[in-house]
Enzyme design. Structure first.
Site, short mmCIF file in Angstrom:
data_model
loop_
_atom_site.label_atom_id
_atom_site.label_comp_id
_atom_site.label_asym_id
_atom_site.label_seq_id
_atom_site.Cartn_x
_atom_site.Cartn_y
_atom_site.Cartn_z
N ARG A 215 -1.02 -4.06 -3.68
CA ARG A 215 -1.40 -3.02 -2.93
C ARG A 215 -1.03 -3.55 -1.60
O ARG A 215 -1.19 -4.54 -1.23
CB ARG A 215 -3.10 -3.13 -2.79
CG ARG A 215 -4.34 -2.26 -4.22
CD ARG A 215 -3.65 -0.45 -3.98
NE ARG A 215 -4.20 0.33 -4.43
CZ ARG A 215 -3.76 0.58 -5.42
NH1 ARG A 215 -2.24 0.53 -6.30
NH2 ARG A 215 -4.16 1.74 -6.57
N GLU B 250 0.36 2.88 4.99
CA GLU B 250 0.81 3.22 3.79
C GLU B 250 0.90 4.77 4.02
O GLU B 250 -0.96 5.54 3.69
CB GLU B 250 0.92 2.50 2.41
CG GLU B 250 1.46 3.30 1.26
CD GLU B 250 1.23 2.41 -0.43
OE1 GLU B 250 0.83 3.25 -0.99
OE2 GLU B 250 1.17 1.22 -0.11
N HIS C 23 5.58 3.18 -3.36
CA HIS C 23 4.99 3.70 -4.38
C HIS C 23 5.29 4.02 -5.45
O HIS C 23 3.97 4.86 -5.57
CB HIS C 23 3.36 3.95 -3.89
CG HIS C 23 2.08 3.30 -3.69
ND1 HIS C 23 1.04 2.80 -3.69
CD2 HIS C 23 1.63 2.61 -5.42
CE1 HIS C 23 -0.26 1.96 -4.06
NE2 HIS C 23 0.69 2.32 -5.16
#
Length: 320
Positions: A236, A264, A283
């Protein structure tokens, strides 16, 4: 708070995949399809099992949860549950939150190896040269004979090591929250990181985002990495202090390959886009052709246990 009788009366199952596309779902429930559209397919108060839509924003994923007064299980299709934990207080007492441990192992591990190899062998530069129609041969480091440190040795970390095995790495070192032994060798505790970081040529982050790991990769962590080492993040974005990483990248001391970032999505104009020695992917560790068949199996298996009153797998939190 819903009574036991009311909660037993809730028989709706919300699925982000059309129910008729999942073979073997147990009888006894009313299955409805909701993949984060503006309208709900049914009354949230009658939902017993909520499978959270995949790759949707936090606000959308949590939106129906406050109205699911009888829900007994919330199932994510992600290994991390940091986006759902804020909704735990909205869940009725005893409701369980389950993650998707194992669902993304193959896909995420593949991407981790892709990022390592692409970064070491200079693939982004070759693609740019191809776009420019230029032949630019270059001497690059190989993965062979490198020491790799995996930070976060759960199912994804183990799957990454599976895929490292044929590449003749000099050493693979494993780090997790607590020490343990595996058939491959020891897993070191997080407290061993300061001593192990200077020995690693490649550091792969595969740890969940928790209070203990948020900002784990900060200035001190990065300073202990050897000059020229590669940091790979498939965990993450919040595990890494972006400002501290940028300073190392801009100095040319370290390299990075990032499938996740903080912030993000990475906004246009952010300095990470153009920092030297960095490869950024949006991602995409989980979303691949490997996702859908594994997601269907996970939902079928969990709902079979749920229907039988058996303990669910991958329970990570229970509402008070």
């Amino acid at each position: 708070m819903a009574t036991a009788e009311q909660r037993t009366d809730a028989r709706d199952v919300w699925l982000p995949i059309p129910p008729d596309e999942i073979e073997g779902l147990p009888d006894g429930f009313r299955y409805v399809h909701w993949d984060a559209g503006p309208d709900y397919p049914a009354d949230p108060a009658r939902c017993a099992f909520y499978a959270v839509p995949y790759m949707k924003d936090v606000e959308t994923s949590l939106r129906p949860l406050s109205r699911m007064s009888r829900v007994r299980a919330v199932q994510t299709l992600t290994a991390g549950v940091d986006h759902i934990l804020p909704g735990l207080s909205d869940m009725p007492s005893g409701a369980q939150l389950c993650n998707a441990r194992g669902l993304h192992d193959a896909s995420t591990a593949e991407l981790a190896l892709t990022l390592i190899l692409a970064s070491l062998r200079g693939v982004p530069g070759f693609v740019r040269a191809q776009d420019a129609g230029e032949w630019r041969p270059e001497y690059r480091p190989a993965l062979a004979d490198k020491s790799v440190l995996i930070v976060g040795y759960g199912s994804i970390g183990s799957a990454i090591e599976d895929r490292l095995t044929p590449f003749e790495c000099a050493r693979v070192v494993r780090i997790a929250r607590t020490a343990r032994d595996t058939v491959r060798g020891p897993v070191h505790p997080l407290s061993d990181l300061p001593a192990l970081l200077p020995e690693a040529d490649v550091v792969v982050l595969a740890t969940p985002l928790t209070d203990a790991t948020r900002g784990l990769v900060g200035r001190d962590f990065l300073a202990r990495m050897k000059a020229g080492a590669l940091l790979v993040n498939v965990a993450r974005g919040g595990v890494v202090d972006t400002a501290a990483l940028l300073a190392e990248l801009e100095s040319g001391r370290l390299y990075a390959a990032l499938d996740v970032t903080d912030p993000e999505p990475l906004p246009a104009g952010h300095p990470l886009w153009h920092a030297p020695g960095v490869l950024v992917t949006p991602h995409v560790g989980g979303p691949s052709s490997a996702f859908l068949p594994r997601a269907k199996r996970l939902l079928r298996d969990q709902l079979t246990l749920f229907a039988a009153g058996e303990p669910l797998r991958n329970v990570v939190a229970t509402a008070d």
